[in-house]
Scaffold this motif. Structure first.
Motif, PDB file in Angstrom:
ATOM      1  N   VAL A  83       7.760-105.131  47.480  1.00  0.00           N
ATOM      2  CA  VAL A  83       7.408-103.731  47.723  1.00  0.00           C
ATOM      3  C   VAL A  83       5.919-103.593  48.042  1.00  0.00           C
ATOM      4  O   VAL A  83       5.078-104.175  47.363  1.00  0.00           O
ATOM      5  CB  VAL A  83       7.758-102.868  46.488  1.00  0.00           C
ATOM      6  N   VAL A  84       5.644-102.843  49.103  1.00  0.00           N
ATOM      7  CA  VAL A  84       4.256-102.464  49.379  1.00  0.00           C
ATOM      8  C   VAL A  84       4.045-101.113  48.730  1.00  0.00           C
ATOM      9  O   VAL A  84       4.631-100.126  49.130  1.00  0.00           O
ATOM     10  CB  VAL A  84       4.006-102.378  50.896  1.00  0.00           C
ATOM     11  N   ARG A  85       3.286-101.097  47.675  1.00  0.00           N
ATOM     12  CA  ARG A  85       3.126 -99.860  46.909  1.00  0.00           C
ATOM     13  C   ARG A  85       2.059 -98.975  47.535  1.00  0.00           C
ATOM     14  O   ARG A  85       1.017 -99.466  47.967  1.00  0.00           O
ATOM     15  CB  ARG A  85       2.746-100.167  45.471  1.00  0.00           C
ATOM     16  N   THR A  86       2.329 -97.707  47.547  1.00  0.00           N
ATOM     17  CA  THR A  86       1.355 -96.746  48.039  1.00  0.00           C
ATOM     18  C   THR A  86       0.075 -96.893  47.214  1.00  0.00           C
ATOM     19  O   THR A  86       0.137 -96.935  45.991  1.00  0.00           O
ATOM     20  CB  THR A  86       1.906 -95.317  47.890  1.00  0.00           C
ATOM     21  N   GLU A 116      10.957 -95.625  48.322  1.00  0.00           N
ATOM     22  CA  GLU A 116       9.542 -95.433  48.606  1.00  0.00           C
ATOM     23  C   GLU A 116       9.059 -96.430  49.659  1.00  0.00           C
ATOM     24  O   GLU A 116       8.364 -96.074  50.606  1.00  0.00           O
ATOM     25  CB  GLU A 116       8.735 -95.621  47.311  1.00  0.00           C
ATOM     26  N   SER A 117       9.505 -97.702  49.504  1.00  0.00           N
ATOM     27  CA  SER A 117       8.996 -98.731  50.425  1.00  0.00           C
ATOM     28  C   SER A 117       9.455 -98.454  51.849  1.00  0.00           C
ATOM     29  O   SER A 117       8.733 -98.728  52.801  1.00  0.00           O
ATOM     30  CB  SER A 117       9.454-100.105  49.967  1.00  0.00           C
ATOM     31  N   THR A 131       7.171 -95.950  53.183  1.00  0.00           N
ATOM     32  CA  THR A 131       5.853 -96.562  53.360  1.00  0.00           C
ATOM     33  C   THR A 131       5.813 -97.352  54.658  1.00  0.00           C
ATOM     34  O   THR A 131       4.897 -97.193  55.473  1.00  0.00           O
ATOM     35  CB  THR A 131       5.553 -97.484  52.164  1.00  0.00           C
ATOM     36  N   TRP A 132       6.822 -98.188  54.851  1.00  0.00           N
ATOM     37  CA  TRP A 132       6.841 -99.008  56.073  1.00  0.00           C
ATOM     38  C   TRP A 132       6.967 -98.138  57.324  1.00  0.00           C
ATOM     39  O   TRP A 132       6.315 -98.398  58.333  1.00  0.00           O
ATOM     40  CB  TRP A 132       7.979-100.025  56.014  1.00  0.00           C
ATOM     41  N   ALA A 165       6.497 -90.914  51.084  1.00  0.00           N
ATOM     42  CA  ALA A 165       6.247 -92.144  50.331  1.00  0.00           C
ATOM     43  C   ALA A 165       5.412 -91.832  49.102  1.00  0.00           C
ATOM     44  O   ALA A 165       5.699 -92.304  48.001  1.00  0.00           O
ATOM     45  CB  ALA A 165       5.544 -93.167  51.213  1.00  0.00           C
ATOM     46  N   HIS A 220       6.411 -92.212  45.293  1.00  0.00           N
ATOM     47  CA  HIS A 220       5.588 -93.117  44.503  1.00  0.00           C
ATOM     48  C   HIS A 220       5.193 -92.459  43.195  1.00  0.00           C
ATOM     49  O   HIS A 220       5.311 -93.054  42.127  1.00  0.00           O
ATOM     50  CB  HIS A 220       4.340 -93.507  45.285  1.00  0.00           C
TER      51      HIS A 220
END
Lengths: 608, 255
Positions: A457-460, B133-134, B137-138, B184, B188
């Motif tokens: 996961v790329v976290r915010t 969320e991811s 985000t992407w 996102a 988060h």
């Protein structure tokens, strides 16, 4: 058992009689010395000529006193009376010891009957148990003791007797109103003034055979006892339930006392209102834990015998499932178990057949339930088990009875030959039968490496997240700067070449003139052509690779140059190219030179 | 030789069922035998192990889903809802989990009708909650790259049509970048800060202040989803629709 066999034998012996005669002796097993006591001989038939047994060591104080009584039992509103004749003897023992008393004989209808024998222990006076001083009958007791010489002291009262005072919810108990009397004849129930309403109970009148009057010792005295009312009660809620007092009216005869000169000789009628005291039952609720969902409300002990008429039938042929619930408990309140016939079965209301009796310990018997269903569609079906849950009062736990699950095979209905009609086909929407959650999944999660979740996961707000925005942004900015610079540089070069185009062309023309004068024909034309081409290339910003006559004409046309000048340009270029390889005179060269110079001058004037 | 292989194959096939079942299969077996308590402890153990190893990937949504089913069968609606919500955190579009969550939510006492929301907002929230969320985000990152690419093409494109198209792509992408980025960020803050929680206690009174002496404002029942807006000591301030009050933190379980 022995008694029963004896009884049967007795029946056989007295086959001539329509019913057995009961003649028995009743007396205390222990008496204090020098105290009068009674022995009674009870006969349930009209009889006389009683011969008491010899009683060595006992002094007969009085007797025989004869009393007759009728007792009543109310069963389902039906009054049954029984007859009883009692011969009472009053004795006094002076010496302590154990005495065996033989049988008495009585004559009934010319026939002699023997009573049972008795064993009496005479104890010393001091050792005699102190007379009980019990609440309500104390007075009577005392009175009777003070006038011991009058054994026929009249005493009559009611008692409320509960078989159990502490029960579970739905567990049966019996309540009886018992009439105790002594010194009274022809006791008759004249009426019921007040009856408790039994709030909190389900009431079942007892089916028992009418109870006969019998002798009972109560508070040290012997009484004739008749149960005048008996009922089976099923408590319906937990807690303390009070049964309100009942009131009965009785009439009886007080027998005449021959010894009292002022007393009546033949007795007199008495009327009395008797009150049966209130009673309290402690009811414990059924345990909440482990209570099955489909609890039927039954309490007791039951067995269930299922039977099914057929498991293989044609469609439209009925199937009957029969459940026989046998046992003891609150049968009446037992809920009919639910049968979940499979889809495609038309189920009918169950037929319930009750055959049970109300006994002291509860309702006993069988409840037969017949479930009828008609299968409409052929196929193989499963009839799920039918369950009955009840509270077992023997083991004090919930029990669930279950039938097996039946596999039903329904064959296609036989069509009669002459039935030429096409049966209706109807389409049905999917019917929702019930709602439930969807079933669990069996896809096992793949074994994952440690920290796999964190890495994926790329976290915010994380560093990687910032990097993914900022690095491309920076790259773009750098790219823009570089591209701009490149374009500017490029633009400068063409600018330079544009500005210098005329100068370069003149220089090339001058060199061509020198070549013309030295007579180098090929080089001259080459220089002429190059001068024209380089001028056009620089001025029109056409890269050398794309420099053809067509592109040039196109570009010139695009910039609004006149058609004559375009043609002239084309002609000069063609001629310079052509003349390079052909012999030509001095005049031709001079003419070519002038023509090229003119062309450049004209083009310069166009301000390309 | 061929026969030998056949024999071996048959033997292996016969031995396969004898192999030790994995903990997941064991729990499933317990569930199918209506042994829900055992199934629950089995699933919980699997999830605890995965969590301890920091390896709770999307695949574990299935375990949470099964756990939710087992809790429902045991009558523990609060735990069932919590498990389904957690399954949906991992796989937001898991249909069975959504279905069962909806089903169980109909069986809890509290019915929350937020009268303030309107259909577009609901639609946007549903859309947002349909992805992790991811994913957002992407999407946001890729769209941002598209903005940059569009910008470059617009600035340096040779043909007018291309430059025009690039310009439109760039500004639309920029708007979408902001939208997806906000989604996102919202998810988060919801997931990382664990703002949402489920009531675990049968009945809870929400109070006006974070102590026992506070006035009782309203009552919540097991299984209701609340939003934690503040915490103070052992108390959490929760919000449900237009209601807001303080509840002891131990009555809640964060999703």
């Amino acid at each position: 058992m022995k008694q029963r066999i004896a009884f049967i034998l007795f029946l056989l012996v007295s086959a001539g009689l329509c019913r057995a005669v009961d003649f028995r002796a009743v007396g205390p097993s222990q008496v204090p010395a020098n105290q009068p006591f009674q022995i009674q001989y009870i006969l349930d038939e009209k009889g006389d000529d009683i011969q008491p047994p010899g009683m060595p060591g006992f002094e007969l104080l009085a007797g025989p006193y004869t009393s007759t009584s009728s007792s009543f039992s109310f069963v389902n509103g039906k009054r049954t009376s029984t007859y009883q004749k009692t011969f009472t003897y009053t004795y006094l023992a002076s010496k302590p010891g154990t005495y065996t008393i033989g049988a008495a004989t009585v004559t009934v209808g010319g026939r002699k009957y023997r009573s049972n024998g008795l064993k009496i222990t005479v104890v010393r006076e001091e050792a005699a148990p102190a007379s009980q001083s019990s609440s309500s009958h104390e007075q009577q007791q005392e009175r009777s003791q003070s006038r011991q010489q009058r054994p026929q002291e009249t005493s009559i009262f009611l008692r409320t007797v509960l078989s159990k005072s502490h029960v579970h919810e739905q567990e049966p108990l019996t309540l009886s109103y018992k009439l105790y009397f002594i010194g009274a004849d022809n006791v008759q129930l004249a009426g019921v003034t007040k009856m408790p309403d039994f709030t909190g109970f389900l009431k079942q009148e007892s089916d028992n055979e009418p109870l006969q009057a019998h002798i009972e010792t109560y508070n040290g005295r012997q009484y004739n006892v008749a149960t005048i009312y008996k009922v089976l009660l099923y408590p319906q809620h937990s807690g303390e339930i009070t049964i309100t007092p009942a009131q009965f009216e009785v009439v009886y005869t007080i027998p005449g006392d021959g010894q009292d000169p002022f007393g009546q000789l033949y007795g007199y009628q008495a009327h009395k209102t008797l009150k049966a005291p209130a009673a309290t039952v402690q009811v414990e609720g059924l345990p909440q834990e482990n209570r099955p969902k489909q609890f039927s409300g039954g309490v007791g002990h039951f067995t269930m015998t299922p039977s099914i008429s057929a498991t293989e039938v044609s469609a439209n042929q009925p199937i009957t499932l029969r459940l026989d619930i046998t046992g003891n408990g609150n049968m009446k309140l037992l809920k009919t178990p639910e049968v979940n016939w499979p889809e495609g079965f038309d189920a009918y209301d169950p037929k319930v057949n009750n055959s049970y009796q109300n006994t002291d310990s509860g309702t006993t018997g069988t409840k037969s339930i017949e479930y009828l269903a008609i299968p409409r569609e052929p196929g193989d079906y499963t009839l799920p088990p039918v369950t009955l849950s009840y509270y077992d009062s023997e083991t004090n736990s919930y029990r669930t009875l279950s039938t097996p699950s039946y596999q039903l095979h329904i064959k296609r209905a036989q069509k009669s030959q002459d039935d030429g009609q096409v049966s209706d086909y109807s389409q049905e929407d999917i019917r929702q039968l019930a709602t439930d959650i969807r079933y669990i999944h069996s896809d096992e999660p793949q074994p994952t490496a440690d920290g796999a979740a964190r890495e994926s996961v790329v976290r915010t707000g994380s560093l990687a997240w910032w990097a993914l925005y900022i690095i491309p942004l920076l790259l773009t900015i750098v790219l823009i700067i570089l591209l701009r610079k490149y374009i500017r540089d490029n633009a400068d070069l063409t600018q330079v070449r544009y500005r210098k185009a005329n100068k370069v062309a003149r220089r090339r023309l001058k060199r061509a003139k020198t070549l013309m004068e030295t007579g180098q024909t090929t080089a001259f034309y080459e220089e002429i052509e190059r001068a024209a081409l380089s001028y056009l290339s620089d001025r029109l910003t056409i890269p050398t690779a794309e420099l053809t006559k067509e592109t040039i004409s196109q570009q010139l046309r695009g910039r609004g140059v006149s058609e004559t000048l375009i043609l002239e340009t084309d002609a000069v270029l063609s001629e310079a190219e052509f003349a390079r390889y052909a012999p030509s005179s001095e005049q031709d060269k001079q003419a070519m030179y002038n023509r090229t110079e003119d062309l450049i001058n004209h083009l310069e004037a166009e301000k390309l | 030789m061929k026969r030998v292989y056949t024999v071996i194959a048959v033997l292996i096939a016969a031995l396969l069922p004898l192999q030790a079942q994995s903990p997941f299969e064991q729990a499933n077996t317990a569930y199918s035998q209506s042994n829900y308590a055992e199934a629950i402890s089995g699933y919980e153990q699997i999830l605890q192990d995965a969590q301890a190893r920091d390896a709770l990937t999307d695949d574990y949504a299935e375990v949470y889903y099964n756990l939710g089913n087992a809790y429902y069968k045991q009558g523990e609606l609060g735990h069932a809802i919590l498990s389904y919500e957690r399954a949906l955190r991992l796989k937001p579009r898991m249909r069975d989990a959504k279905q069962n969550l909806e089903f169980v939510e109909q069986r809890i006492t509290d019915r929350i009708d937020d009268t303030r929301s309107f259909f577009l907002q609901d639609w946007l929230i549903t859309l947002r909650n349909n992805f992790r969320e991811s994913t957002w985000t992407w999407l946001s990152i890729v769209l941002f790259w598209l903005v940059l690419a569009g910008l470059l093409l617009f600035l340096f494109g040779r043909e007018a049509a291309l430059r025009k198209a690039a310009f439109h792509v760039a500004w639309i992408s920029l708007l979408l970048t902001v939208y997806t980025g906000i989604n996102a960020g919202t998810l988060h803050s919801r997931d990382a800060a664990q703002q949402e929680a489920i009531i675990m206690q049968g009945v809870v009174n929400a109070k006006s202040s974070p102590d026992q002496s506070g006035t009782d404002l309203f009552q919540l029942h097991e299984g209701t989803k609340v939003r934690i807006t503040d915490t103070l000591g052992d108390w959490s301030e929760v919000r449900v629709a237009e209601w807001q009050g303080w509840i002891e933190t131990r009555m809640l379980e964060r999703i």
